[in-house]
Design a protein around this motif. Structure first.
Motif, short mmCIF file in Angstrom:
data_model
loop_
_atom_site.label_atom_id
_atom_site.label_comp_id
_atom_site.label_asym_id
_atom_site.label_seq_id
_atom_site.Cartn_x
_atom_site.Cartn_y
_atom_site.Cartn_z
N ALA A 76 0.84 -1.21 0.00
CA ALA A 76 0.00 0.00 0.00
C ALA A 76 0.87 1.25 0.00
O ALA A 76 0.64 2.19 -0.79
N THR A 77 1.87 1.29 0.87
CA THR A 77 2.74 2.47 0.92
C THR A 77 3.63 2.56 -0.31
O THR A 77 3.96 3.66 -0.77
N GLY A 78 4.01 1.41 -0.86
CA GLY A 78 4.81 1.41 -2.08
C GLY A 78 4.05 2.00 -3.25
O GLY A 78 4.58 2.84 -3.99
N TYR A 79 2.81 1.55 -3.43
CA TYR A 79 2.00 2.10 -4.51
C TYR A 79 1.70 3.58 -4.28
O TYR A 79 1.69 4.38 -5.23
N PHE A 80 1.44 3.95 -3.04
CA PHE A 80 1.19 5.36 -2.73
C PHE A 80 2.40 6.20 -3.11
O PHE A 80 2.25 7.26 -3.75
N TYR A 81 3.59 5.76 -2.73
CA TYR A 81 4.79 6.53 -3.04
C TYR A 81 5.00 6.68 -4.54
O TYR A 81 5.36 7.76 -5.03
N ARG A 82 4.76 5.61 -5.29
CA ARG A 82 5.01 5.63 -6.72
C ARG A 82 3.94 6.41 -7.50
O ARG A 82 4.22 6.90 -8.60
N LEU A 83 2.73 6.55 -6.93
CA LEU A 83 1.63 7.13 -7.69
C LEU A 83 1.16 8.48 -7.18
O LEU A 83 0.42 9.17 -7.90
N CYS A 84 1.57 8.88 -5.98
CA CYS A 84 0.95 10.06 -5.37
C CYS A 84 1.20 11.34 -6.15
O CYS A 84 0.39 12.27 -6.10
N LEU A 85 2.30 11.41 -6.89
CA LEU A 85 2.60 12.65 -7.61
C LEU A 85 1.72 12.84 -8.86
O LEU A 85 1.75 13.91 -9.47
N LEU A 86 0.92 11.83 -9.19
CA LEU A 86 -0.07 12.04 -10.24
C LEU A 86 -1.08 13.10 -9.82
O LEU A 86 -1.78 13.67 -10.67
N ALA A 87 -1.14 13.36 -8.52
CA ALA A 87 -2.06 14.39 -8.02
C ALA A 87 -1.68 15.78 -8.54
O ALA A 87 -2.54 16.66 -8.60
N VAL A 88 -0.41 15.98 -8.89
CA VAL A 88 0.01 17.31 -9.36
C VAL A 88 -0.66 17.66 -10.69
O VAL A 88 -1.31 18.71 -10.79
N PRO A 89 -0.54 16.84 -11.75
CA PRO A 89 -1.26 17.19 -12.98
C PRO A 89 -2.77 17.18 -12.81
O PRO A 89 -3.47 17.99 -13.45
N TRP A 191 -10.41 21.42 4.86
CA TRP A 191 -9.25 21.03 5.67
C TRP A 191 -8.85 19.57 5.45
O TRP A 191 -7.73 19.17 5.79
N LEU A 192 -9.74 18.78 4.88
CA LEU A 192 -9.42 17.37 4.65
C LEU A 192 -8.28 17.20 3.64
O LEU A 192 -7.61 16.16 3.65
N VAL A 193 -8.06 18.19 2.78
CA VAL A 193 -7.01 18.05 1.78
C VAL A 193 -5.63 17.93 2.43
O VAL A 193 -4.70 17.39 1.81
N TRP A 194 -5.49 18.40 3.66
CA TRP A 194 -4.19 18.34 4.32
C TRP A 194 -3.83 16.93 4.76
O TRP A 194 -2.68 16.66 5.14
N LEU A 195 -4.81 16.02 4.71
CA LEU A 195 -4.49 14.62 4.99
C LEU A 195 -3.56 14.05 3.92
O LEU A 195 -2.81 13.10 4.19
N PHE A 196 -3.61 14.62 2.72
CA PHE A 196 -2.78 14.10 1.62
C PHE A 196 -1.29 14.31 1.88
O PHE A 196 -0.51 13.33 1.87
N PRO A 197 -0.79 15.52 2.12
CA PRO A 197 0.63 15.64 2.44
C PRO A 197 1.01 14.97 3.76
O PRO A 197 2.14 14.50 3.90
N ALA A 198 0.06 14.89 4.71
CA ALA A 198 0.36 14.19 5.96
C ALA A 198 0.61 12.71 5.70
O ALA A 198 1.56 12.11 6.22
N ALA A 199 -0.26 12.10 4.87
CA ALA A 199 -0.06 10.69 4.51
C ALA A 199 1.23 10.51 3.73
O ALA A 199 1.96 9.52 3.91
N THR A 200 1.55 11.46 2.86
CA THR A 200 2.79 11.39 2.08
C THR A 200 4.00 11.42 3.01
O THR A 200 4.99 10.70 2.79
N ALA A 201 3.94 12.25 4.05
CA ALA A 201 5.05 12.32 5.01
C ALA A 201 5.27 10.97 5.69
O ALA A 201 6.41 10.52 5.83
N VAL A 202 4.19 10.33 6.09
CA VAL A 202 4.31 9.00 6.71
C VAL A 202 4.94 8.02 5.74
O VAL A 202 5.84 7.24 6.10
N VAL A 203 4.52 8.07 4.48
CA VAL A 203 4.99 7.11 3.49
C VAL A 203 6.46 7.32 3.15
O VAL A 203 7.24 6.35 3.07
N VAL A 204 6.89 8.56 2.94
CA VAL A 204 8.29 8.77 2.55
C VAL A 204 9.25 8.41 3.67
O VAL A 204 10.40 8.01 3.42
N LEU A 205 8.78 8.52 4.92
CA LEU A 205 9.61 8.09 6.05
C LEU A 205 9.64 6.57 6.15
O LEU A 205 10.70 5.97 6.34
N ALA A 206 8.48 5.95 6.02
CA ALA A 206 8.39 4.49 6.18
C ALA A 206 9.12 3.76 5.07
O ALA A 206 9.69 2.68 5.29
#
Length: 250
Positions: A76-89, A191-206
């Motif tokens: 789950a964290t691997g796929y999140f890390y590899r795909l989360c930047l699709l949110a930018v476009p 305010w829910l949108v801030w869960l996205f970078p928070a989850a990203t922070a957990v993933v990049v550390l893990a």
């Protein structure tokens, strides 16, 4: 070009798209060219490790270890890390279609991306998966979406550029841009949108890709750039209003 309404005119998408895609590819090539080699990157990583230990915020090893006995979490964290930047476009397209602030947030995104380049040159950094004993690069081990190849140093890719975390910088940009638009009509839900970078922070550390200080630097890069852009834009608008005011000097 004169405007037919009070809304700011958006740039033509068929000109905008190749410029943004070309700019991103150019950014990747420039970042790869700024690879100063492993000795400096490892030395800086060891300094960051000591600073984090003195501040009692060195959680990379424990975060990584917590994932290793849970296959589902690793994937789950691997796929999140590899795909989360699709949110930018996706965020860019959404802003283009639905918001008058597209130009502003596009400019902030470009500025954040360009400012990363001198930082990478000045402070090369080996990620924890390379420089911290005990960290397991499980994205490479499980080969999530080509993660094995992506984690190997090679020409054209700078894997020694952990500081700042651009995963955090870009996902923070997504959250900040989305929040600025949504809060006008959906104040609490925005305010829910801030869960996205928070989850990203957990993933990049893990996943062993970044240190806590990389995360903080990435968030600060976007926050400071956005604030400075607001200040500059505000001054330009005030200056324009003053020049257009009745009785202003010509």
């Amino acid at each position: 070009m004169p405007l037919t309404s009070g809304r700011p005119q958006r740039p033509r998408w068929y000109l905008e798209l190749p410029l943004l895609v070309g700019g991103y590819l150019g950014f990747g090539l420039a970042r790869a060219a700024f690879d100063r080699g492993n000795p400096a990157a490892t030395r800086n990583a060891l300094v960051v490790q000591r600073v984090e230990q003195s501040l009692h915020i060195a959680v990379e090893s424990s975060s990584n270890g917590a994932m290793l006995n849970h296959t589902t979490l690793m994937y789950a964290t691997g796929y999140f890390y590899r795909l989360c930047l699709l949110a930018v476009p996706v965020t860019l397209v959404w802003l283009y279609v639905s918001s008058d602030s597209y130009r502003r947030w596009r400019a902030v995104l470009i500025a954040v991306t360009l400012l990363d380049l001198p930082l990478v040159w000045l402070l090369p950094m080996s990620p924890p998966r390379f420089a911290q004993p005990g960290i397991v690069d499980y994205i490479a081990n499980t080969d999530v979406l080509g993660g094995a190849a992506a984690g190997v140093p090679r020409a054209g890719v700078n894997v020694l550029a952990a500081m700042p975390s651009m995963h955090i910088a870009w996902t923070t940009w997504c959250a900040l841009a989305s929040w600025s638009v949504l809060r006008r009509r959906h104040q609490w839900a925005s305010w829910l949108v801030w869960l996205f970078p928070a989850a990203t922070a957990v993933v990049v550390l893990a996943t062993g890709n970044h240190y806590v200080l990389d995360v903080l630097a990435g968030a600060a890069l976007t926050g400071v750039t956005s604030a400075l852009w607001v200040i500059v834009l505000g001054r330009l608008r005030r200056s324009t209003r003053q020049r257009r005011a009745p009785g202003a000097a010509t």
